[in-house]
Design a protein around this motif. Structure first.
Motif, short mmCIF file in Angstrom:
data_model
loop_
_atom_site.label_atom_id
_atom_site.label_comp_id
_atom_site.label_asym_id
_atom_site.label_seq_id
_atom_site.Cartn_x
_atom_site.Cartn_y
_atom_site.Cartn_z
N VAL A 82 -3.73 -0.88 6.38
CA VAL A 82 -4.61 0.27 6.63
C VAL A 82 -4.80 0.48 8.12
O VAL A 82 -5.26 -0.42 8.83
CB VAL A 82 -5.98 0.09 5.93
N ASP A 83 -4.45 1.67 8.58
CA ASP A 83 -4.63 2.03 9.98
C ASP A 83 -6.02 2.59 10.23
O ASP A 83 -6.66 2.29 11.23
CB ASP A 83 -3.56 3.05 10.41
N LYS A 95 -5.63 6.10 5.76
CA LYS A 95 -4.39 6.29 6.51
C LYS A 95 -3.69 4.93 6.64
O LYS A 95 -4.30 3.95 7.05
CB LYS A 95 -4.72 6.87 7.89
N LEU A 96 -2.42 4.90 6.30
CA LEU A 96 -1.65 3.66 6.31
C LEU A 96 -0.84 3.49 7.59
O LEU A 96 -0.45 4.47 8.21
CB LEU A 96 -0.71 3.63 5.10
N ASP A 97 -0.60 2.24 7.96
CA ASP A 97 0.24 1.95 9.13
C ASP A 97 1.64 2.53 8.97
O ASP A 97 2.28 2.90 9.94
CB ASP A 97 0.36 0.43 9.34
N SER A 98 2.10 2.64 7.73
CA SER A 98 3.45 3.14 7.46
C SER A 98 3.57 4.65 7.64
O SER A 98 4.66 5.20 7.55
CB SER A 98 3.85 2.78 6.03
N PRO A 118 0.56 7.77 -2.02
CA PRO A 118 1.98 7.69 -1.69
C PRO A 118 2.76 6.83 -2.68
O PRO A 118 3.98 6.85 -2.68
CB PRO A 118 1.99 7.07 -0.29
N VAL A 119 2.05 6.12 -3.56
CA VAL A 119 2.70 5.25 -4.54
C VAL A 119 2.79 5.93 -5.90
O VAL A 119 3.86 6.03 -6.48
CB VAL A 119 1.94 3.90 -4.68
#
Length: 165
Positions: A82-83, A95-98, A118-119
């Motif tokens: 998690v960003d 918001k994800l690091d990816s 996103p999954v």
């Protein structure tokens, strides 16, 4: 490494970074643009076969409770994937690091929680007293769905069960 925006104050935000709409942020694809048959099959409450009628008071109370719990629990875990995490005006944005993001929001018109992942893609959850927020097809609990999706992205052992009613 967390983004600097995580620590900046945003007026009215529970967390630091204000969720969309903001310049540079992209709104999730809306189910409103899906073909009617597909929208009905996924459980959207504003088309035939959608969610049950729920009082405004109960809807806001239960939706705010679960969104706040999810935000606080995930934020406290400081997950590596998690960003940034924000809860602003009924919209939980993870918001994800990816580069991907989860967007989980209250949808007042249908009295549902709308979930974009996103999954697992888009899902629509209705409130059932004593059970919590549950999707129609396939039948899944919001807390279980989010936990499973985060585990698939690399956060095993996350316990969000305290966010159930």
């Amino acid at each position: 490494v967390r983004s600097a925006s995580r620590w900046a104050a945003a007026p009215g935000a529970v967390r630091c970074w204000a969720a969309w709409p903001r310049p540079g942020n992209v709104a999730p694809q809306s189910a409103a643009f899906l073909p009617r048959a597909l929208a009905t099959r996924t459980g959207r409450g504003d088309v035939e076969g959608g969610g049950a009628v729920l009082s405004e008071t109960i809807f806001h109370s239960e939706a705010d409770r679960v969104l706040t719990c999810l935000c606080d629990t995930i934020d406290a875990e400081e997950l590596e994937i998690v960003d940034d995490i924000t809860l602003d005006d009924g919209v939980l944005n993870i918001k994800l690091d990816s580069g991907g993001a989860f967007v989980i929001n209250k949808h007042f018109a249908t009295r549902q929680i709308w979930y974009a992942s996103p999954v697992s893609g888009a899902k629509y959850f209705n409130f059932i007293s004593g059970t919590g927020w549950v999707s129609e097809e396939p039948v899944e609990n919001l807390v279980v769905t989010l936990t499973s999706d985060l585990e698939k992205l690399g956060s095993p052992g996350l316990n969000l069960e305290g966010c159930r009613p």
